[in-house]
Design an enzyme around this catalytic site. Structure first.
Site, PDB file in Angstrom:
ATOM      1  N   TRP A  20       0.816  -1.208   0.000  1.00  0.00           N
ATOM      2  CA  TRP A  20       0.000   0.000   0.000  1.00  0.00           C
ATOM      3  C   TRP A  20       0.857   1.269   0.000  1.00  0.00           C
ATOM      4  O   TRP A  20       0.393   2.336  -0.384  1.00  0.00           O
ATOM      5  CB  TRP A  20      -0.982   0.006   1.167  1.00  0.00           C
ATOM      6  N   TYR A  54      -4.370   1.923  -4.040  1.00  0.00           N
ATOM      7  CA  TYR A  54      -3.086   2.221  -3.406  1.00  0.00           C
ATOM      8  C   TYR A  54      -2.271   3.183  -4.268  1.00  0.00           C
ATOM      9  O   TYR A  54      -2.200   3.041  -5.493  1.00  0.00           O
ATOM     10  CB  TYR A  54      -2.278   0.946  -3.166  1.00  0.00           C
ATOM     11  N   LYS A  96     -16.013  10.519  -2.519  1.00  0.00           N
ATOM     12  CA  LYS A  96     -15.529   9.160  -2.335  1.00  0.00           C
ATOM     13  C   LYS A  96     -16.713   8.233  -2.071  1.00  0.00           C
ATOM     14  O   LYS A  96     -17.586   8.551  -1.266  1.00  0.00           O
ATOM     15  CB  LYS A  96     -14.558   9.109  -1.158  1.00  0.00           C
ATOM     16  N   HIS A 127     -12.979  -4.404  -1.288  1.00  0.00           N
ATOM     17  CA  HIS A 127     -12.151  -3.671  -0.328  1.00  0.00           C
ATOM     18  C   HIS A 127     -12.918  -3.189   0.906  1.00  0.00           C
ATOM     19  O   HIS A 127     -12.398  -3.230   2.020  1.00  0.00           O
ATOM     20  CB  HIS A 127     -11.514  -2.472  -1.040  1.00  0.00           C
ATOM     21  N   LEU A 211       0.927  -3.906  12.941  1.00  0.00           N
ATOM     22  CA  LEU A 211       1.735  -3.159  13.908  1.00  0.00           C
ATOM     23  C   LEU A 211       1.075  -1.837  14.267  1.00  0.00           C
ATOM     24  O   LEU A 211       1.712  -0.915  14.780  1.00  0.00           O
ATOM     25  CB  LEU A 211       3.145  -2.904  13.345  1.00  0.00           C
ATOM     26  N   GLY A 213       0.046   0.458  12.302  1.00  0.00           N
ATOM     27  CA  GLY A 213       0.568   1.568  11.521  1.00  0.00           C
ATOM     28  C   GLY A 213       1.784   2.212  12.169  1.00  0.00           C
ATOM     29  O   GLY A 213       2.084   3.387  11.926  1.00  0.00           O
ATOM     30  N   THR A 260       6.173  -2.074   4.262  1.00  0.00           N
ATOM     31  CA  THR A 260       7.261  -1.135   4.512  1.00  0.00           C
ATOM     32  C   THR A 260       8.032  -0.973   3.214  1.00  0.00           C
ATOM     33  O   THR A 260       8.083  -1.892   2.387  1.00  0.00           O
ATOM     34  CB  THR A 260       8.199  -1.630   5.630  1.00  0.00           C
ATOM     35  N   ARG A 265      14.101  -3.535   6.641  1.00  0.00           N
ATOM     36  CA  ARG A 265      12.934  -4.037   7.370  1.00  0.00           C
ATOM     37  C   ARG A 265      12.252  -5.161   6.605  1.00  0.00           C
ATOM     38  O   ARG A 265      11.780  -6.127   7.209  1.00  0.00           O
ATOM     39  CB  ARG A 265      11.961  -2.891   7.628  1.00  0.00           C
TER      40      ARG A 265
END
Length: 295
Positions: A20, A54, A96, A127, A211, A213, A260, A265
């Site tokens: 994303w 995305y 939206k 989604h 996590l 975000g 990430t 990472r």
């Protein structure tokens, strides 16, 4: 890396690389994207999670630019549709909204195939739940894209059990998974019926933002962060790996989706698979996340 079977014909890696943020990277070059994929494959992470929205509807094309037949043969591609936001190809949208009509789903699949330069999507997800969904039309459209061979399996994202049951009631294809938010910071699915519903029916869940975000390491719960770090030291991994291992330890077979852009990472995503948490430690972390002991 463990693998999880979602359908008779589709397996995914237990850990999933979320794309994303792919379009947010300062480097979206072909070489850099391929290096990210290679870092995943080196760990046995073969599943890449995308969505049409995305990167302002650009992330799929960034992946497609880096796609080769060799890469395609080694990965599973997940993508999503139904969010229409005033950006990219929908820049003229006044507001939206969600679109689960047949026309939108079929066109979205074709867009994704073209942009990612592939001939099929391994897993297509709706989604967001659409309050205006005609479940007969949406269900038939999902059956159609599977029958056409353009999509191997279908599922949903952010659906509650009643949303899932409504859509499934109008389909012949079995929905394969539900991608929802689950983490130490967002642990309500373990008690609000979401996890129990899918565990009862044997449907592995995908967990987005596992996590929180990044908020897990920035918030006020110092006791939780410290305990994660202590356990990480025991297993020679970082605290993020322990937080992911907490999800992996649950018997419902959760597939965390980790996003990430940092290559170092990415190269450490697989560390979570090396951490084994016993029941008492699992509840210790849960209690710290709650801020009190369980009742």
């Amino acid at each position: 890396m463990d693998r999880i079977r979602l359908t008779d014909t589709l397996e995914m890696s237990r850990l999933v690389h979320g794309m994303w943020r792919l379009g947010d990277d300062t480097d979206t070059s072909v070489g850099h994207v391929r290096n990210k994929i290679a870092a995943c494959l080196d760990q046995g992470i073969t599943t890449m999670d995308q969505a049409d929205i995305y990167g302002g509807y650009e992330a799929e094309e960034i992946l497609g630019t880096a796609m080769t037949p060799e890469i395609r043969n080694r990965i599973e591609i997940v993508t999503k549709c139904d969010i229409v936001a005033p950006a990219g190809r929908y820049a003229n949208a006044r507001v939206k909204y969600y679109d689960t009509t047949r026309l939108h789903i079929v066109k979205s699949v074709d867009h994704s195939l073209r942009l990612m330069k592939i001939d099929h999507i391994d897993l297509l997800l709706i989604h967001r739940p659409d309050p205006m969904m005609d479940h007969f039309e949406t269900g038939a459209a999902l059956d159609e894209v599977v029958k056409s061979g353009k999509v191997r399996a279908v599922g949903v994202s952010n659906f509650r059990p009643w949303d899932w049951e409504l859509l499934q009631s109008a389909m012949t294809t079995k929905l394969a998974t539900n991608q929802i938010e689950i983490s130490l910071l967002h642990h309500a699915p373990f008690t609000n019926g979401d996890v129990a519903f899918h565990q009862r029916h044997g449907q592995p869940l995908m967990a987005w933002s596992p996590l929180g975000g990044g908020a897990l390491f920035e918030g006020r719960n110092a006791a939780l962060r410290n305990r994660l770090a202590e356990i990480g030291t025991e297993f020679d991994v970082d605290d993020a790996a322990v937080a992911i291992a907490w999800l992996l330890a649950h018997p419902s077979r959760i597939l965390p989706v980790l996003g990430t852009n940092n290559l170092d990472r990415i190269a450490r995503i697989g560390d979570a698979a090396r951490v084994r948490l016993d029941r008492e430690t699992w509840f210790e972390l849960y209690s710290l996340a709650l801020g009190h002991e369980v009742p």
